[in-house]
Design a protein around this motif. Structure first.
Motif, PDB file in Angstrom:
ATOM      1  N   VAL A 262       0.842  -1.233  -0.091  1.00 20.64           N
ATOM      2  CA  VAL A 262       0.045  -0.042   0.054  1.00 20.64           C
ATOM      3  C   VAL A 262       0.889   1.326   0.136  1.00 20.64           C
ATOM      4  N   TYR A 263       2.074   1.072   0.806  1.00 24.32           N
ATOM      5  CA  TYR A 263       2.999   2.356   0.765  1.00 24.32           C
ATOM      6  C   TYR A 263       3.444   2.803  -0.584  1.00 24.32           C
ATOM      7  N   CYS A 264       3.928   1.636  -1.216  1.00 28.17           N
ATOM      8  CA  CYS A 264       4.628   1.885  -2.648  1.00 28.17           C
ATOM      9  C   CYS A 264       3.503   2.525  -3.347  1.00 28.17           C
ATOM     10  N   GLY A 265       2.174   1.622  -3.668  1.00 24.24           N
ATOM     11  CA  GLY A 265       1.135   2.099  -4.542  1.00 24.24           C
ATOM     12  C   GLY A 265       0.721   3.470  -4.339  1.00 24.24           C
ATOM     13  N   MET A 266       0.464   3.789  -2.877  1.00 26.64           N
ATOM     14  CA  MET A 266       0.004   5.176  -2.686  1.00 26.64           C
ATOM     15  C   MET A 266       1.129   6.211  -3.023  1.00 26.64           C
ATOM     16  N   ASP A 267       2.339   5.790  -2.899  1.00 26.55           N
ATOM     17  CA  ASP A 267       3.278   6.820  -3.112  1.00 26.55           C
ATOM     18  C   ASP A 267       3.576   6.956  -4.665  1.00 26.55           C
ATOM     19  N   CYS A 268       3.236   5.840  -5.404  1.00 27.04           N
ATOM     20  CA  CYS A 268       3.629   6.039  -6.845  1.00 27.04           C
ATOM     21  C   CYS A 268       2.282   6.984  -7.116  1.00 27.04           C
ATOM     22  N   ILE A 269       1.144   6.687  -6.852  1.00 26.99           N
ATOM     23  CA  ILE A 269       0.048   7.356  -7.362  1.00 26.99           C
ATOM     24  C   ILE A 269       0.157   8.967  -6.903  1.00 26.99           C
ATOM     25  N   ALA A 270       0.713   9.175  -5.718  1.00 29.61           N
ATOM     26  CA  ALA A 270       0.943  10.622  -5.321  1.00 29.61           C
ATOM     27  C   ALA A 270       2.008  11.546  -6.185  1.00 29.61           C
ATOM     28  N   GLN A 271       3.130  10.694  -6.626  1.00 32.37           N
ATOM     29  CA  GLN A 271       4.087  11.061  -7.670  1.00 32.37           C
ATOM     30  C   GLN A 271       3.347  11.660  -8.801  1.00 32.37           C
ATOM     31  N   ALA A 272       2.565  10.852  -9.424  1.00 29.84           N
ATOM     32  CA  ALA A 272       1.754  10.811 -10.559  1.00 29.84           C
ATOM     33  C   ALA A 272       0.964  12.167 -10.540  1.00 29.84           C
ATOM     34  N   ASP A 273       0.544  12.424  -9.239  1.00 31.95           N
ATOM     35  CA  ASP A 273      -0.278  13.661  -9.181  1.00 31.95           C
ATOM     36  C   ASP A 273      -1.507  13.334  -9.527  1.00 31.95           C
ATOM     37  N   ILE A 274      -2.285  12.080  -9.628  1.00 29.78           N
ATOM     38  CA  ILE A 274      -3.615  11.863  -9.894  1.00 29.78           C
ATOM     39  C   ILE A 274      -4.386  11.143  -8.642  1.00 29.78           C
ATOM     40  N   ALA A 275      -5.781  11.380  -8.906  1.00 31.86           N
ATOM     41  CA  ALA A 275      -6.563  10.992  -8.007  1.00 31.86           C
ATOM     42  C   ALA A 275      -6.808   9.554  -7.839  1.00 31.86           C
ATOM     43  N   GLN A 276      -7.050   9.090  -8.996  1.00 31.07           N
ATOM     44  CA  GLN A 276      -7.382   7.535  -9.170  1.00 31.07           C
ATOM     45  C   GLN A 276      -6.835   7.021 -10.408  1.00 31.07           C
ATOM     46  N   PRO A 277      -6.077   5.754 -10.429  1.00 27.51           N
ATOM     47  CA  PRO A 277      -5.519   5.126 -11.468  1.00 27.51           C
ATOM     48  C   PRO A 277      -6.905   4.684 -12.312  1.00 27.51           C
ATOM     49  N   ASP A 278      -6.548   4.376 -13.815  1.00 24.00           N
ATOM     50  CA  ASP A 278      -7.645   3.842 -14.328  1.00 24.00           C
ATOM     51  C   ASP A 278      -7.629   2.384 -14.156  1.00 24.00           C
ATOM     52  N   GLY A 279      -6.672   1.660 -13.621  1.00 31.10           N
ATOM     53  CA  GLY A 279      -6.780   0.262 -13.065  1.00 31.10           C
ATOM     54  C   GLY A 279      -5.323   0.077 -12.259  1.00 31.10           C
ATOM     55  N   ILE A 280      -5.559  -1.048 -11.529  1.00 29.58           N
ATOM     56  CA  ILE A 280      -4.503  -1.314 -10.495  1.00 29.58           C
ATOM     57  C   ILE A 280      -4.255  -2.978 -11.011  1.00 29.58           C
ATOM     58  N   ILE A 281      -3.147  -3.251 -11.307  1.00 33.44           N
ATOM     59  CA  ILE A 281      -2.686  -4.541 -11.591  1.00 33.44           C
ATOM     60  C   ILE A 281      -1.560  -4.947 -10.888  1.00 33.44           C
ATOM     61  N   THR A 282      -1.502  -6.196 -10.109  1.00 34.78           N
ATOM     62  CA  THR A 282      -0.185  -6.300  -9.525  1.00 34.78           C
ATOM     63  C   THR A 282      -0.022  -8.036  -9.587  1.00 34.78           C
ATOM     64  N   GLY A 283       1.123  -8.334  -9.350  1.00 36.24           N
ATOM     65  CA  GLY A 283       1.797  -9.712  -9.374  1.00 36.24           C
ATOM     66  C   GLY A 283       2.572 -10.003  -8.113  1.00 36.24           C
ATOM     67  N   THR A 284       2.329 -11.374  -7.654  1.00 34.95           N
ATOM     68  CA  THR A 284       3.019 -11.844  -6.521  1.00 34.95           C
ATOM     69  C   THR A 284       3.366 -13.240  -6.437  1.00 34.95           C
ATOM     70  N   GLY A 285       4.336 -13.695  -6.243  1.00 34.94           N
ATOM     71  CA  GLY A 285       4.607 -15.385  -6.107  1.00 34.94           C
ATOM     72  C   GLY A 285       4.042 -15.968  -5.069  1.00 34.94           C
ATOM     73  N   LYS A 286       4.044 -15.187  -3.700  1.00 36.93           N
ATOM     74  CA  LYS A 286       3.688 -16.053  -2.501  1.00 36.93           C
ATOM     75  C   LYS A 286       2.590 -15.093  -1.636  1.00 36.93           C
ATOM     76  N   GLY A 287       2.327 -13.896  -2.174  1.00 35.36           N
ATOM     77  CA  GLY A 287       1.274 -13.112  -1.266  1.00 35.36           C
ATOM     78  C   GLY A 287       1.837 -12.872   0.154  1.00 35.36           C
ATOM     79  N   SER A 288       0.851 -12.826   1.075  1.00 38.38           N
ATOM     80  CA  SER A 288       1.287 -12.421   2.466  1.00 38.38           C
ATOM     81  C   SER A 288       1.654 -13.841   3.154  1.00 38.38           C
ATOM     82  N   MET A 289       3.080 -14.026   3.337  1.00 41.40           N
ATOM     83  CA  MET A 289       3.627 -15.329   4.015  1.00 41.40           C
ATOM     84  C   MET A 289       3.324 -15.310   5.428  1.00 41.40           C
ATOM     85  N   ILE A 290       3.440 -14.154   6.218  1.00 35.08           N
ATOM     86  CA  ILE A 290       3.225 -14.048   7.343  1.00 35.08           C
ATOM     87  C   ILE A 290       1.977 -14.298   7.932  1.00 35.08           C
TER      88      ILE A 290
END
Length: 354
Positions: free
Chosen positions: A61-89
């Motif tokens: 969430v930190y990386c995603g929101m920081d990237c959105i803030a840098q782009a100076d937009i309110a909402q992205p048109d889409g959100i796509i992520t990839g993960t190999g394991k997700g939340s292991m903890i």
């Protein structure tokens, strides 16, 4: 397909990120594993929301929101992520509680937070985004498939589109121990900075990290261009070379046009022959940017590689230790070949431009 463009990046990595001193001083592994340097999450995530988040959820969430803030937009048109394991903890916590409580009176929170799309959902809720939202769990191609899906989506629109693309994976004590029993990690090893010189033995070094990118179909203010993305499953070595040459031909590039290779060499003798073949196929002494001795081996380490490449193309000087062969490039690279594979099963090829 037409190219897509990365305009902004944000990453949490095991290395330092000071703008004028990137990757300095280099952080070495501890006991054959890397752990990320975590930022002050409260600068991006509301404290009341943060206290209910797991570690990987905060990272994503930190990386995603920081990237959105840098782009100076309110909402992205889409959100796509990839993960190999997700939340292991959270996954491990849920499984332990299954046994502890004999599958009765279970707390559902660890299960809910362990789902792969928890980060996408949290970012969408925080930005009130109702657009396309997808999470890919394709092992060592999870990040590259996310970029490919974004390219497919944006090729269907002539209007400007801005998609948030990200990847994330974490390492835990239990996961590290289990994988060490099947020789994922080096037994007799030197420090990680020498990892690339240890390809005569099996195993690599464990890693983790998160990286997010604002990707668009318009070239204005782009850090780098992604022309083509090819994803292969369990190919023979000859198939890898064939696909690289075919991708070059499609763009009208020749092997001698490539002025930088981003290569996922990881010090594992069982993986090295693929990388050696790629370099032999180019038949040139050109700079090779390596990255797994800086972040470790994990399914979505390609996110770290593209983040590092974007820094290089944005004229951030990189230390000598990142260069695998032939030294650093004399000029800013313009035609880049990216090749990475995970455990010999998931192979990823991208052609990138300035």
């Amino acid at each position: 397909m037409t190219p897509i463009y990365i305009t902004h990046t944000s990453a949490i990595t095991p290395q330092h990120q000071e703008p004028n001193n990137l990757l300095q001083p280099l952080v070495l592994d501890k006991d054959a594993r890397f752990t990320v340097i975590e930022p002050d999450y409260s600068t991006v995530i509301p404290p009341m929301q943060m206290r209910r988040m797991s570690r990987i959820l905060k990272m994503g969430v930190y990386c995603g929101m920081d990237c959105i803030a840098q782009a100076d937009i309110a909402q992205p048109d889409g959100i796509i992520t990839g993960t190999g394991k997700g939340s292991m903890i959270d996954t491990e916590k849920f499984v332990k509680e299954l046994k502890q409580y004999n599958e009765e009176a279970m707390n559902p929170t660890p299960f809910i937070l362990s789902t792969y799309n928890a980060i996408n959902g949290a970012i969408a809720l925080q930005t009130k985004s109702t657009g396309y939202n997808q999470t890919f769990v394709h092992r060592g191609s999870s990040f590259e498939v996310s970029l490919y899906d974004a390219q497919l989506k944006m090729n269907n629109s002539e209007d400007k589109q801005q998609y948030l693309i990200g990847c994330f994976d974490e390492i835990t004590d239990e996961y590290f121990l289990v994988k060490s029993k099947i020789y994922y990690w080096k037994k007799d090893r030197q420090a990680s900075i020498n990892l690339l010189d240890q390809s005569s033995s099996s195993g690599s070094i464990a890693g983790e990290g998160a990286a997010f990118f604002m990707v668009t179909n318009k070239p204005e203010n782009a850090l780098l261009t992604i022309h083509t993305i090819d994803i292969l499953s369990k190919p023979a070595p000859g198939e890898v070379i064939y696909n690289i040459n075919a991708a070059l031909d499609k763009l009208g590039w020749k092997t001698q046009d490539v002025d930088l290779v981003v290569l996922g060499v990881n010090g594992d003798k069982d993986d090295q022959h693929f990388y050696d073949l790629v370099l032999e196929n180019l038949e040139l002494e050109i700079p090779v940017l390596a990255f797994k001795h800086l972040c470790g081996e994990y399914e979505t380490s390609g996110g770290f590689a593209i983040w590092l490449t974007s820094k290089l193309l944005n004229e951030n000087p990189l230390p000598d230790e990142v260069w695998y062969t032939a030294g650093r490039p004399k000029n800013i690279p313009k035609k880049i070949l990216y090749y990475n594979h995970y455990r010999g099963q998931n192979h990823n090829v991208m052609l990138i431009g300035k």
